[in-house]
Design a protein around this motif. Structure first.
Motif, PDB file in Angstrom:
ATOM      1  N   SER A 146       0.555  -1.128   0.337  1.00  0.00           N
ATOM      2  CA  SER A 146       0.084  -0.181   0.129  1.00  0.00           C
ATOM      3  C   SER A 146       0.875   1.426   0.260  1.00  0.00           C
ATOM      4  O   SER A 146       0.424   1.908  -1.026  1.00  0.00           O
ATOM      5  N   ILE A 147       1.830   0.992   1.311  1.00  0.00           N
ATOM      6  CA  ILE A 147       2.726   2.259   0.900  1.00  0.00           C
ATOM      7  C   ILE A 147       3.440   3.060  -0.884  1.00  0.00           C
ATOM      8  O   ILE A 147       3.439   3.632  -1.322  1.00  0.00           O
ATOM      9  N   LEU A 148       3.961   1.418  -1.429  1.00  0.00           N
ATOM     10  CA  LEU A 148       4.177   1.866  -2.657  1.00  0.00           C
ATOM     11  C   LEU A 148       3.854   1.761  -4.136  1.00  0.00           C
ATOM     12  O   LEU A 148       4.475   2.436  -4.489  1.00  0.00           O
ATOM     13  N   ASP A 149       1.901   1.561  -3.142  1.00  0.00           N
ATOM     14  CA  ASP A 149       1.378   1.983  -4.620  1.00  0.00           C
ATOM     15  C   ASP A 149       1.136   3.874  -3.597  1.00  0.00           C
ATOM     16  O   ASP A 149       0.143   4.015  -3.299  1.00  0.00           O
ATOM     17  N   LEU A 200      -2.730   8.713  -3.050  1.00  0.00           N
ATOM     18  CA  LEU A 200      -2.437  10.545  -3.123  1.00  0.00           C
ATOM     19  C   LEU A 200      -4.657  10.278  -3.217  1.00  0.00           C
ATOM     20  O   LEU A 200      -4.668  11.325  -3.567  1.00  0.00           O
ATOM     21  N   ALA A 201      -4.362   9.581  -3.515  1.00  0.00           N
ATOM     22  CA  ALA A 201      -6.250   9.211  -3.622  1.00  0.00           C
ATOM     23  C   ALA A 201      -6.632   9.474  -2.700  1.00  0.00           C
ATOM     24  O   ALA A 201      -8.318   9.636  -1.921  1.00  0.00           O
ATOM     25  N   TYR A 202      -5.927   8.840  -1.594  1.00  0.00           N
ATOM     26  CA  TYR A 202      -6.436   9.019   0.062  1.00  0.00           C
ATOM     27  C   TYR A 202      -6.269  10.631   0.532  1.00  0.00           C
ATOM     28  O   TYR A 202      -5.546  10.062   1.976  1.00  0.00           O
ATOM     29  N   LEU A 203      -5.660  11.097  -0.259  1.00  0.00           N
ATOM     30  CA  LEU A 203      -5.341  12.068   0.744  1.00  0.00           C
ATOM     31  C   LEU A 203      -6.553  12.763   1.838  1.00  0.00           C
ATOM     32  O   LEU A 203      -5.840  13.429   3.648  1.00  0.00           O
ATOM     33  N   ASP A 204      -6.861  12.708   1.914  1.00  0.00           N
ATOM     34  CA  ASP A 204      -8.539  13.115   3.229  1.00  0.00           C
ATOM     35  C   ASP A 204      -7.972  12.050   4.128  1.00  0.00           C
ATOM     36  O   ASP A 204      -8.268  12.753   5.473  1.00  0.00           O
ATOM     37  N   ALA A 205      -7.632  10.615   4.253  1.00  0.00           N
ATOM     38  CA  ALA A 205      -7.268  10.234   4.985  1.00  0.00           C
ATOM     39  C   ALA A 205      -5.909  10.550   5.584  1.00  0.00           C
ATOM     40  O   ALA A 205      -6.349  10.447   6.957  1.00  0.00           O
ATOM     41  N   TYR A 206      -4.622  11.052   4.713  1.00  0.00           N
ATOM     42  CA  TYR A 206      -3.621  11.642   5.655  1.00  0.00           C
ATOM     43  C   TYR A 206      -4.210  12.613   6.922  1.00  0.00           C
ATOM     44  O   TYR A 206      -3.632  12.638   7.575  1.00  0.00           O
ATOM     45  N   THR A 256       4.697   7.272  12.025  1.00  0.00           N
ATOM     46  CA  THR A 256       3.877   6.666  12.374  1.00  0.00           C
ATOM     47  C   THR A 256       2.018   7.093  11.467  1.00  0.00           C
ATOM     48  O   THR A 256       1.214   6.423  11.360  1.00  0.00           O
ATOM     49  N   ILE A 257       2.341   8.468  11.357  1.00  0.00           N
ATOM     50  CA  ILE A 257       1.370   8.359   9.664  1.00  0.00           C
ATOM     51  C   ILE A 257       1.211   7.265   8.425  1.00  0.00           C
ATOM     52  O   ILE A 257       0.272   7.156   8.459  1.00  0.00           O
ATOM     53  N   LEU A 258       2.081   6.905   8.560  1.00  0.00           N
ATOM     54  CA  LEU A 258       2.153   5.835   7.482  1.00  0.00           C
ATOM     55  C   LEU A 258       1.487   4.679   8.005  1.00  0.00           C
ATOM     56  O   LEU A 258       1.102   3.776   7.306  1.00  0.00           O
ATOM     57  N   PRO A 312      -3.750   6.078  13.879  1.00  0.00           N
ATOM     58  CA  PRO A 312      -2.669   5.904  14.984  1.00  0.00           C
ATOM     59  C   PRO A 312      -2.897   6.908  16.352  1.00  0.00           C
ATOM     60  O   PRO A 312      -3.545   8.044  15.839  1.00  0.00           O
ATOM     61  N   HIS A 313      -2.270   6.383  17.205  1.00  0.00           N
ATOM     62  CA  HIS A 313      -2.828   7.990  18.253  1.00  0.00           C
ATOM     63  C   HIS A 313      -1.923   7.937  18.428  1.00  0.00           C
ATOM     64  O   HIS A 313      -0.316   7.759  17.850  1.00  0.00           O
ATOM     65  N   GLY A 314      -1.915   9.737  19.279  1.00  0.00           N
ATOM     66  CA  GLY A 314      -0.707  10.355  19.355  1.00  0.00           C
ATOM     67  C   GLY A 314      -0.023   9.464  19.984  1.00  0.00           C
ATOM     68  O   GLY A 314       1.155  10.217  20.037  1.00  0.00           O
ATOM     69  N   ARG A 315       0.390   8.834  21.121  1.00  0.00           N
ATOM     70  CA  ARG A 315       0.876   8.440  21.758  1.00  0.00           C
ATOM     71  C   ARG A 315       1.751   7.329  21.428  1.00  0.00           C
ATOM     72  O   ARG A 315       3.460   7.643  22.149  1.00  0.00           O
ATOM     73  N   TYR A 316       1.796   7.138  20.365  1.00  0.00           N
ATOM     74  CA  TYR A 316       3.324   6.713  18.955  1.00  0.00           C
ATOM     75  C   TYR A 316       4.227   7.550  19.042  1.00  0.00           C
ATOM     76  O   TYR A 316       5.484   7.346  18.747  1.00  0.00           O
TER      77      TYR A 316
END
Length: 625
Positions: free
Chosen positions: A451-454, A459-465, A543-545, A556-560
């Protein structure tokens, strides 16, 4: 000593006021500890202790678990031989060092009930949190030997982050990971200031190994060590002749390309996923056009299998309410093979069944997508009870309204990616997975790597980022319970403005350095801060990945991020200090700490306590949730 007392007292407050099992996965972390005490060995994934489960479920029920959770505790769990799993994500299989540390004091209270043992485990976390703040103080004192503003500001800011205090007062291995990394940053700072020694090198190696035995979030320390070595020797590299100096970026580029060539391999069809199908689904045995096609064949005779592609949200917005045509060329290697085309929009399934032969045949499905569609998933597969294979090529999903609107030679636009299987999906080689998962205990899934390499799908999920970045910021500073207690939006806006102010200070500092003006930082301090910035960036990015594979509902939680809380807070304090005159810094430190102390007190008094003990009415009045 006063700083340690302050951290411990604040931690005890959160230990006392927060009911048990009201922190992320706290019950699952405690199950790990209790299993060690019960079985006298480390648990493995899939292990079950009926005694531990039954007692822990009973303790959770006594604290009104169902009132705060969507996962009920079934009555039959107390009667059957094997009770239900503990709600939440099992931690069995995680690195054991934190849990072994907790078992030392808990072994003295093994005769006590679960609640007493859990509170003692929380106290272990509080003590580890205090030691982490001490590590931050040692780092700041070494890094800024003449600056009391930063020496005190860094550990005090860490101590007064409400979200951190809450998490580090509960049962979890994040606090141990933070402690290990705080000590690593202290060692690195001493190395940059005083140079290498055998003792410091051994301490650094021991802490890196200890981090891997605490939690996989500390694994970034390995590449960070390589980067820190380059930064440490950078002044020597700068003294080389220009021709030699240029070798560094060139050799680095060649090394990265070589590493990619050695670590990556094409494994499957980009954009498509096989479900119950033999892998890889990408094949060149039978081709309708181009060089590749896709194969659907069940892993076991008689089982069904299919390949699917989930369209990104942007495509759903375009296609909702339209009539679509899903088409494909199909054939089978021998005889006849039943198959189907399916389009699922979350409201209804539209299916076209067919029987493929040994010659390529064209099939299509015409369907209307509901205006209220929640997703779009394309499936091509074979039903149960068939033993042959299906070969699929030139798959297309187009709007019927564009069939005539576009130029005949161009054809209608295809909303599917890689419909002919021409592009391969890249992945790590098996030996790399063995090194990462077995050697470093990182448990990296191929689905995440692919998924990361794709990057096109990402780019189609910028909202998720964007949602993840927003969630990380909020939960890093102040979020409580199992993400159930948030402050009012005004608090987070104020914290965001403070972060932007720190960025402005760093911009001013970098401009001064670029112009050749004095910045007040020695060369070794600049190098250490550079490593701190790289560490913070690495942790935030990794963490974002973690939202991969996409699409996902996991955030993911900010504790990471607390494994990098020392460099993050150090960079913030340096940015805040930069625009301040020398005479203002002492008073600014006092006012700043008073502000974060006020934030912490209000968060506890007006959000946490009302949520648990007064129905949350005060929090609602203050705009929280």
């Amino acid at each position: 000593m006063l700083l340690l007392v302050l951290v411990i007292v604040r931690g005890i407050v959160y230990v006392v006021v927060t009911p048990l099992w009201r922190a992320p996965d706290e019950q699952n972390h405690f199950e790990y500890i209790a299993y060690i005490l019960e079985a006298h060995r480390l648990p493995r994934p899939g292990d079950v202790s009926s005694t531990v489960r039954r007692e822990l479920l009973a303790a959770m029920r006594e604290t009104d678990w169902a009132e705060y959770s969507l996962y009920p505790i079934e009555d039959k769990s107390f009667l059957v031989r094997t009770p239900q799993s503990i709600p939440g994500a099992s931690q069995f299989g995680d690195a054991p060092l934190y849990y072994l540390t907790c078992t030392i004091p808990l072994s003295l209270l093994s005769h006590q009930d679960i609640a007493t043992q859990a509170y003692l485990a929380r106290m272990v976390s509080v003590l580890l949190s205090a030691l982490a703040v001490l590590g931050a103080f040692l780092t700041a004192r070494e890094l800024f030997p003449q600056d009391r503003f930063l020496q005190l500001g860094v550990p005090l800011l860490i101590a007064f982050i409400p979200g951190r205090t809450f998490i580090n007062s509960m049962i979890n291995n994040d606090v141990a990971a933070e402690l290990v990394m705080a000590l690593q940053f202290a060692v690195w700072t001493r190395i940059f200031r005083r140079g290498w020694s055998i003792r410091r090198a051994l301490a650094l190696v021991a802490l890196i190994v200890a981090g891997l035995w605490v939690k996989r979030t500390t694994a970034f320390a390995i590449p960070l060590a390589v980067i820190a070595l380059i930064v440490y020797h950078w002044n020597k590299i700068r003294k080389w002749k220009r021709s030699y100096r240029l070798l560094v970026p060139w050799l680095t580029t060649v090394a990265l390309l070589l590493a990619g060539a050695l670590c990556l391999t094409p494994v499957d069809t980009l954009g498509w996923e096989g479900k119950g199908s033999i892998t890889p689904i990408r094949t060149n045995e039978f081709i309708h056009s181009g060089s590749w096609a896709m194969r659907v064949r069940a892993t076991k005779p008689g089982q069904g299998a299919h390949i699917e592609q989930i369209l990104p949200p942007g495509q759903l917005d375009k296609l909702a309410g339209q009539t679509l045509i899903l088409s494909a060329w199909v054939r089978t290697p021998a005889g006849k093979q039943k198959g189907y085309l399916t389009l699922d929009d979350g409201i209804q399934w539209s299916t076209r069944e067919f029987t493929a032969t040994t010659t390529w045949q064209y099939y299509e499905l015409t369907t209307h997508v509901a205006l209220t569609a929640t997703h779009l998933v394309v499936n091509l597969g074979i039903p149960k009870g068939t033993d042959s294979a299906l070969y699929v090529d030139d798959i297309s999903l187009a709007s019927r309204s564009t069939q005539v609107a576009v130029l005949p030679l161009a054809g209608p636009p295809n909303f599917l990616r890689n419909g002919g299987g021409e592009s391969a999906q890249w992945d790590l080689r098996p030996e790399i997975y063995r090194l990462l998962n077995n050697g470093l205990h990182l448990r990296i899934s191929p689905g995440i790597v692919r998924s990361i390499l794709d990057w096109q799908r990402s780019l189609a999920y910028l909202d998720a980022y964007w949602m993840e970045i927003r969630g990380l910021f909020i939960s890093f500073w102040a979020i409580f319970a199992v993400r159930q207690i948030k402050l009012g939006p005004g608090w987070y806006v104020a914290l965001l403005l403070l972060c932007l102010l720190a960025l402005g200070g760093w911009a001013r500092l970098l401009v001064q350095r670029w112009r050749g003006k004095q910045t007040g930082l020695q060369a070794w301090q600049s190098q250490a801060l550079c490593v701190f910035a790289i560490a913070a960036g690495m942790v935030i990015m990794l963490t974002i990945l973690r939202i991969h594979p996409l699409p996902t509902s996991y955030m993911p939680h900010g504790r990471y991020l607390y494994v990098a809380v020392v460099p993050i807070t150090t960079l913030l304090l340096v940015g805040w200090r930069e625009p301040l005159p020398q005479t203002w810094r002492r008073s600014a430190l006092l006012w700043g700490i008073l502000g974060f102390f006020t934030l912490d007190v209000l968060a506890l008094a007006c959000y946490v306590l009302p949520f648990f003990y007064a129905g949350g009415h005060w929090a609602l009045l203050l705009g929280g949730s």
